[in-house]
Design an enzyme around this catalytic site. Structure first.
Site, PDB file in Angstrom:
ATOM      1  N   TYR A  24     -15.762  56.236  40.766  1.00 14.69           N
ATOM      2  CA  TYR A  24     -15.711  56.099  42.175  1.00 14.69           C
ATOM      3  C   TYR A  24     -17.419  56.456  42.573  1.00 14.69           C
ATOM      4  O   TYR A  24     -18.090  56.880  41.713  1.00 14.69           O
ATOM      5  CB  TYR A  24     -15.203  56.743  42.887  1.00 14.69           C
ATOM      6  CG  TYR A  24     -15.197  57.142  44.064  1.00 14.69           C
ATOM      7  CD1 TYR A  24     -14.633  56.199  44.973  1.00 14.69           C
ATOM      8  CD2 TYR A  24     -16.433  58.073  44.863  1.00 14.69           C
ATOM      9  CE1 TYR A  24     -15.460  55.548  46.547  1.00 14.69           C
ATOM     10  CE2 TYR A  24     -16.552  57.543  46.278  1.00 14.69           C
ATOM     11  CZ  TYR A  24     -15.940  56.979  47.012  1.00 14.69           C
ATOM     12  OH  TYR A  24     -16.509  56.643  48.489  1.00 14.69           O
ATOM     13  N   ASP A  50     -11.371  55.088  34.379  1.00 16.21           N
ATOM     14  CA  ASP A  50     -10.820  55.256  35.677  1.00 16.21           C
ATOM     15  C   ASP A  50     -11.517  54.327  36.574  1.00 16.21           C
ATOM     16  O   ASP A  50     -12.617  55.178  37.432  1.00 16.21           O
ATOM     17  CB  ASP A  50      -9.989  56.772  36.594  1.00 16.21           C
ATOM     18  CG  ASP A  50      -9.713  56.283  37.660  1.00 16.21           C
ATOM     19  OD1 ASP A  50      -7.911  55.950  37.342  1.00 16.21           O
ATOM     20  OD2 ASP A  50     -10.092  56.673  38.386  1.00 16.21           O
ATOM     21  N   TYR A  55     -13.001  50.480  44.560  1.00 17.41           N
ATOM     22  CA  TYR A  55     -14.219  51.196  44.544  1.00 17.41           C
ATOM     23  C   TYR A  55     -15.247  50.294  44.531  1.00 17.41           C
ATOM     24  O   TYR A  55     -16.577  50.144  44.693  1.00 17.41           O
ATOM     25  CB  TYR A  55     -14.773  52.200  43.004  1.00 17.41           C
ATOM     26  CG  TYR A  55     -13.402  53.253  43.238  1.00 17.41           C
ATOM     27  CD1 TYR A  55     -12.527  53.519  44.267  1.00 17.41           C
ATOM     28  CD2 TYR A  55     -13.014  53.377  41.528  1.00 17.41           C
ATOM     29  CE1 TYR A  55     -11.770  54.734  43.863  1.00 17.41           C
ATOM     30  CE2 TYR A  55     -12.148  54.771  41.923  1.00 17.41           C
ATOM     31  CZ  TYR A  55     -11.524  55.309  42.878  1.00 17.41           C
ATOM     32  OH  TYR A  55     -10.753  55.588  42.467  1.00 17.41           O
ATOM     33  N   LYS A  84      -6.269  50.475  40.437  1.00 20.83           N
ATOM     34  CA  LYS A  84      -5.591  50.526  41.186  1.00 20.83           C
ATOM     35  C   LYS A  84      -4.948  49.261  42.130  1.00 20.83           C
ATOM     36  O   LYS A  84      -5.968  48.666  42.221  1.00 20.83           O
ATOM     37  CB  LYS A  84      -5.335  51.765  41.727  1.00 20.83           C
ATOM     38  CG  LYS A  84      -6.464  52.889  41.129  1.00 20.83           C
ATOM     39  CD  LYS A  84      -6.542  54.551  41.782  1.00 20.83           C
ATOM     40  CE  LYS A  84      -7.074  54.781  40.976  1.00 20.83           C
ATOM     41  NZ  LYS A  84      -8.122  55.294  40.115  1.00 20.83           N
ATOM     42  N   HIS A 117      -2.404  52.594  44.703  1.00 17.46           N
ATOM     43  CA  HIS A 117      -3.208  53.665  44.894  1.00 17.46           C
ATOM     44  C   HIS A 117      -3.289  54.500  45.765  1.00 17.46           C
ATOM     45  O   HIS A 117      -3.557  55.688  45.709  1.00 17.46           O
ATOM     46  CB  HIS A 117      -4.982  52.958  45.438  1.00 17.46           C
ATOM     47  CG  HIS A 117      -5.993  53.210  45.480  1.00 17.46           C
ATOM     48  ND1 HIS A 117      -7.266  52.622  45.412  1.00 17.46           N
ATOM     49  CD2 HIS A 117      -6.140  54.783  44.992  1.00 17.46           C
ATOM     50  CE1 HIS A 117      -8.332  53.867  44.991  1.00 17.46           C
ATOM     51  NE2 HIS A 117      -7.671  55.011  45.493  1.00 17.46           N
ATOM     52  N   TYR A 216      -7.883  64.540  40.003  1.00 17.77           N
ATOM     53  CA  TYR A 216      -8.688  63.667  40.789  1.00 17.77           C
ATOM     54  C   TYR A 216      -9.695  64.363  40.994  1.00 17.77           C
ATOM     55  O   TYR A 216      -8.936  65.778  41.321  1.00 17.77           O
ATOM     56  CB  TYR A 216      -8.779  61.679  41.357  1.00 17.77           C
ATOM     57  CG  TYR A 216      -7.908  61.937  42.982  1.00 17.77           C
ATOM     58  CD1 TYR A 216      -8.456  62.726  43.288  1.00 17.77           C
ATOM     59  CD2 TYR A 216      -7.241  61.372  42.413  1.00 17.77           C
ATOM     60  CE1 TYR A 216      -8.508  62.965  44.471  1.00 17.77           C
ATOM     61  CE2 TYR A 216      -6.480  61.756  43.694  1.00 17.77           C
ATOM     62  CZ  TYR A 216      -7.258  62.237  44.601  1.00 17.77           C
ATOM     63  OH  TYR A 216      -6.863  61.730  46.108  1.00 17.77           O
ATOM     64  N   ASN A 280     -19.833  67.086  29.217  1.00 21.08           N
ATOM     65  CA  ASN A 280     -18.025  67.463  29.696  1.00 21.08           C
ATOM     66  C   ASN A 280     -17.026  66.758  28.347  1.00 21.08           C
ATOM     67  O   ASN A 280     -15.751  67.692  28.251  1.00 21.08           O
ATOM     68  CB  ASN A 280     -17.882  65.970  30.998  1.00 21.08           C
ATOM     69  CG  ASN A 280     -18.471  66.484  32.115  1.00 21.08           C
ATOM     70  OD1 ASN A 280     -19.050  68.028  32.974  1.00 21.08           O
ATOM     71  ND2 ASN A 280     -18.681  65.786  33.272  1.00 21.08           N
TER      72      ASN A 280
HETATM   73  N1  LIG Z   1      -6.506  58.102  43.282  1.00 21.27           N
HETATM   74  C1  LIG Z   1      -7.599  58.350  44.004  1.00 21.27           C
HETATM   75  O1  LIG Z   1      -7.304  57.943  45.264  1.00 21.27           O
HETATM   76  C2  LIG Z   1      -9.088  58.898  43.714  1.00 21.27           C
HETATM   77  C3  LIG Z   1      -9.511  59.522  44.834  1.00 21.27           C
HETATM   78  C4  LIG Z   1     -10.729  60.185  44.410  1.00 21.27           C
HETATM   79  C5  LIG Z   1     -11.151  60.343  42.678  1.00 21.27           C
HETATM   80  N2  LIG Z   1     -10.673  59.377  42.594  1.00 21.27           N
HETATM   81  C6  LIG Z   1     -11.300  58.778  40.812  1.00 21.27           C
HETATM   82  O2  LIG Z   1     -11.675  60.845  39.974  1.00 21.27           O
HETATM   83  C7  LIG Z   1     -12.916  60.419  39.820  1.00 21.27           C
HETATM   84  C8  LIG Z   1     -13.370  61.829  39.816  1.00 21.27           C
HETATM   85  O3  LIG Z   1     -13.437  62.207  41.309  1.00 21.27           O
HETATM   86  P1  LIG Z   1     -15.123  62.129  41.999  1.00 21.27           P
HETATM   87  O4  LIG Z   1     -15.560  61.154  41.796  1.00 21.27           O
HETATM   88  O5  LIG Z   1     -13.978  62.428  43.077  1.00 21.27           O
HETATM   89  O6  LIG Z   1     -15.755  63.616  41.319  1.00 21.27           O
HETATM   90  P2  LIG Z   1     -15.116  64.461  40.722  1.00 21.27           P
HETATM   91  O7  LIG Z   1     -15.222  64.792  38.819  1.00 21.27           O
HETATM   92  O8  LIG Z   1     -13.849  66.164  40.918  1.00 21.27           O
HETATM   93  O9  LIG Z   1     -16.685  65.582  41.038  1.00 21.27           O
HETATM   94  C9  LIG Z   1     -18.125  64.714  40.197  1.00 21.27           C
HETATM   95  C10 LIG Z   1     -18.989  65.822  40.955  1.00 21.27           C
HETATM   96  O10 LIG Z   1     -19.183  66.988  39.544  1.00 21.27           O
HETATM   97  C11 LIG Z   1     -20.257  67.038  39.449  1.00 21.27           C
HETATM   98  N3  LIG Z   1     -20.343  67.115  37.497  1.00 21.27           N
HETATM   99  C12 LIG Z   1     -19.592  66.201  36.831  1.00 21.27           C
HETATM  100  N4  LIG Z   1     -20.681  67.128  35.645  1.00 21.27           N
HETATM  101  C13 LIG Z   1     -20.673  68.237  35.900  1.00 21.27           C
HETATM  102  C14 LIG Z   1     -21.608  68.782  35.148  1.00 21.27           C
HETATM  103  N5  LIG Z   1     -21.389  69.278  33.493  1.00 21.27           N
HETATM  104  N6  LIG Z   1     -22.440  69.913  35.282  1.00 21.27           N
HETATM  105  C15 LIG Z   1     -22.186  69.902  36.807  1.00 21.27           C
HETATM  106  N7  LIG Z   1     -22.085  68.779  37.292  1.00 21.27           N
HETATM  107  C16 LIG Z   1     -21.465  68.302  37.502  1.00 21.27           C
HETATM  108  C17 LIG Z   1     -21.951  66.125  39.564  1.00 21.27           C
HETATM  109  O11 LIG Z   1     -22.159  66.464  40.423  1.00 21.27           O
HETATM  110  P3  LIG Z   1     -23.687  65.605  40.645  1.00 21.27           P
HETATM  111  O12 LIG Z   1     -24.061  64.628  40.109  1.00 21.27           O
HETATM  112  O13 LIG Z   1     -24.431  66.047  41.346  1.00 21.27           O
HETATM  113  O14 LIG Z   1     -24.693  67.148  38.968  1.00 21.27           O
HETATM  114  C18 LIG Z   1     -20.404  64.803  40.178  1.00 21.27           C
HETATM  115  O15 LIG Z   1     -20.862  64.418  41.505  1.00 21.27           O
HETATM  116  C19 LIG Z   1     -13.986  59.030  40.739  1.00 21.27           C
HETATM  117  O16 LIG Z   1     -14.824  58.935  39.540  1.00 21.27           O
HETATM  118  C20 LIG Z   1     -12.111  58.379  41.075  1.00 21.27           C
HETATM  119  O17 LIG Z   1     -12.080  57.530  39.012  1.00 21.27           O
HETATM  120  C21 LIG Z   1      -9.351  58.877  42.727  1.00 21.27           C
END
Ligand SMILES: NC(=O)c1ccc[n+]([C@@H]2O[C@H](COP(=O)([O-])OP(=O)(O)OC[C@H]3O[C@@H](n4cnc5c(N)ncnc54)[C@H](OP(=O)(O)O)[C@@H]3O)[C@@H](O)[C@H]2O)c1
Length: 323
Positions: A24, A50, A55, A84, A117, A216, A280
């Site tokens: 995303y 994912d 997206y 999705k 989704h 997520y 990660n």
């Molecule tokens: N099904 C659904 O409705 C739904 C909804 C939301 C998301 N998703 C899926 O889930 C995925 C993950 O969720 P998300 O994108 O909301 O975010 P997330 O994975 O919870 O957080 C991402 C943020 O964490 C930080 N980060 C990542 N690795 C890090 C590390 N090693 N150290 C420090 N900070 C770190 C980054 O920020 P910085 O870049 O600022 O460092 C990044 O922007 C999405 O991309 C999508 O594929 C699905």
């Protein structure tokens, strides 16, 4: 198959990698970033990607995956790709067309996992979020069981190896599980899940039905201004995550990801930064103690970063139930 990766068997016999790369991106981030980050993720060892129709980066993600296939890093069968079904395609006659649009953008023959989704159907059409003249999102009315039957047909057509749901509550999951003539159970429910909302009850319910919970927002989401309250607590700044990070000589992000793996959750992690992406993948290299896990469990406060308030009065709004 990448030996660094651990897999979980789904209830249909397929295997899902326990760590996935999230794709995303907020609107202001250029699409080219997605190509770059997805390539880095595959090079670093991520095999589970994912994504989603909504997206609007499937072309870029497909390009990145195909370039890593072309250069010999992976084969298509090494990659576990999730897409999705978007909410404007819930009418049964539209379901397969959404998947076909994704496949065309990806230039793939199949997806490994296709999810509904969200349970909240929206008015069909070009707009992702159709709105009336007052700016209110226009809903649609489709029986979720009929959507599920159309998902089953996508699996039968070979366009999706596995099918599941996302953002469903227990009641909505049970509706599918109790559907007369159910052909395939959802293999997973992908929901927001992190130390501030650990989904203990939903996780226990899913485990009892052999449904995998995919997390997520495990790192506290990208805090996208469009969706997330900017005054919400920053998850990775939590002092307990910080203390455990210090203790294990890892980052708070790795502690937050490892927590999910040790409770049997498949976890997604998003980043555009090479150092973070490479970090990660190291989630498999250490272990939290039972006491650490208890300290992390105690952080739960049922806090949702992505509460989808736009749909709060939708008949299928999933987050009003306890779980
Ligand atoms: N099904 C659904 O409705 C739904 C909804 C939301 C998301 N998703 C899926 O889930 C995925 C993950 O969720 P998300 O994108 O909301 O975010 P997330 O994975 O919870 O957080 C991402 C943020 O964490 C930080 N980060 C990542 N690795 C890090 C590390 N090693 N150290 C420090 N900070 C770190 C980054 O920020 P910085 O870049 O600022 O460092 C990044 O922007 C999405 O991309 C999508 O594929 C699905």
């Amino acid at each position: 198959m990448n030996s660094k990766h651990q897999y979980v068997e789904l209830n249909d016999g397929h295997f899902i990698p326990r760590l996935g790369f999230g794709t995303y991106k907020p609107q202001e981030v250029p699409n080219s970033k997605t190509i770059e980050a997805t390539k880095i993720a595959i090079e670093a060892g991520f095999r589970h990607i994912d994504c989603a129709y909504a997206y609007q980066v499937e072309e870029e993600v497909g390009l990145a995956i195909r370039s890593k296939i072309a250069d010999g890093t992976v084969k298509r069968e090494d990659i576990f790709y999730t897409s999705k079904l978007w909410s404007t395609f819930h009418r049964p006659e539209l379901v397969q067309s959404c998947l076909e649009k994704s496949l065309k953008k990806l230039n793939f023959d199949y997806v490994d996992l296709y999810l509904i989704h969200s349970p909240m159907e929206l008015k069909p059409g070009e707009e992702l979020f159709p709105k009336d003249e007052n700016g209110k999102t226009i809903y649609d009315h489709v029986d979720l069981c009929a959507v599920w039957e159309a998902m089953e047909k996508c699996k039968d057509a070979g366009l999706a190896k596995s099918i599941g749901v996302s953002n469903f509550n227990r009641r909505q999951l049970e509706m599918i599980l109790n559907k007369p003539g159910l052909k395939y159970k959802p293999v997973c429910n992908q929901v927001e899940c992190h130390v501030y909302h650990n989904q203990r009850k939903l996780l226990d319910f899913c485990k009892s039905k052999n449904i995998v919970l995919v997390a997520y927002g495990a790192l506290g989401t990208q805090r996208d201004k469009q969706w997330v309250d900017q005054s919400s607590p920053v998850l990775l700044d939590d002092p307990v995550l910080g203390a455990l990070a210090k203790k294990h000589k890892r980052s708070p992000a790795l502690i937050a990801l490892r927590y999910q793996l040790q409770r049997g959750v498949v976890v997604l992690a998003q980043s555009f930064k090479e150092n973070e992406i490479k970090e990660n993948i190291q989630v498999f290299d250490f272990e939290l103690t039972a006491e650490d896990m208890k300290d992390l469990d105690d952080l739960n406060r049922n806090y949702r970063y992505l509460a989808a308030e736009f749909g709060a009065d939708h008949p299928n709004y999933p987050f009003a139930d306890e779980y």
